[in-house]
Design a protein around this motif. Structure first.
Motif: not given
Length: 171
Positions: A116-117, A119-121, A129, A131
């Motif tokens: 998930k992370c 893909h988001r990044k 972001l 982060w």
């Protein structure tokens, strides 16, 4: 367990050997038992405790210490299969600075991430972001390579294989 960790006389990890080989080293007084596994091997007239960790009686010079190859499995092991962004179970690796933006495929730029992370990044930088990383990714020492491919690791090996990420990052 199916193996025994062998330490040099200086307590540096050298390799993993079979239980039988470890018992032979101890009986021949070429090694000293450091940790017992709780099991024992039985012969006709003697019962010998099975070592989990042995230390060689004499120092063995290791002329060539190779670097750990940068593989998916090695990165996941280094980061303990935990996503560096959200602390979930990691199943992929991610380049902190994306390769499309000039990032290298190196130990200091690759981290474990959940799908998930990752893909988001995508191909963005962390500051885009909002982060951040808790600690900078570092290259593990070559001494850890002796157990990277070993399927089952005895928990008794851990004190001899510790890799302090904070110390390595500041060094």
């Amino acid at each position: 367990m199916s193996g025994t960790l062998v330490l040099n006389a200086t307590y540096e990890p050298l390799c993993v050997v079979t239980l039988r080989r470890a018992v032979v080293l101890v009986i021949a007084e070429k090694a000293v038992m450091v940790e017992e596994s709780g099991q024992s091997m039985h012969a006709e007239r003697v019962t010998v405790p099975v070592p989990s960790v042995v230390r060689l009686a004499h120092f063995v010079r290791v002329p060539y210490r190779r670097e750990i190859p940068l593989t998916r499995r090695a990165v996941l092991d280094r980061d303990e299969h935990t996503c560096v962004y959200c602390s979930a179970k990691a199943d992929t690796i991610d380049h902190v600075r994306p390769r499309s933006r000039g990032g290298a495929h190196s130990w200091t730029n690759v981290v474990a991430a959940c799908e998930k992370c990752n893909h988001r990044k995508g191909d963005r930088l962390l500051h885009e972001l909002g982060w951040s990383l808790v600690g900078a990714p570092v290259q593990p020492p070559a001494t850890v390579a002796v157990v990277l491919g070993w399927g089952k690791r005895d928990p008794l090996w851990q004190p001899y294989l510790t890799f302090d990420r904070v110390t390595a990052a500041t060094a």
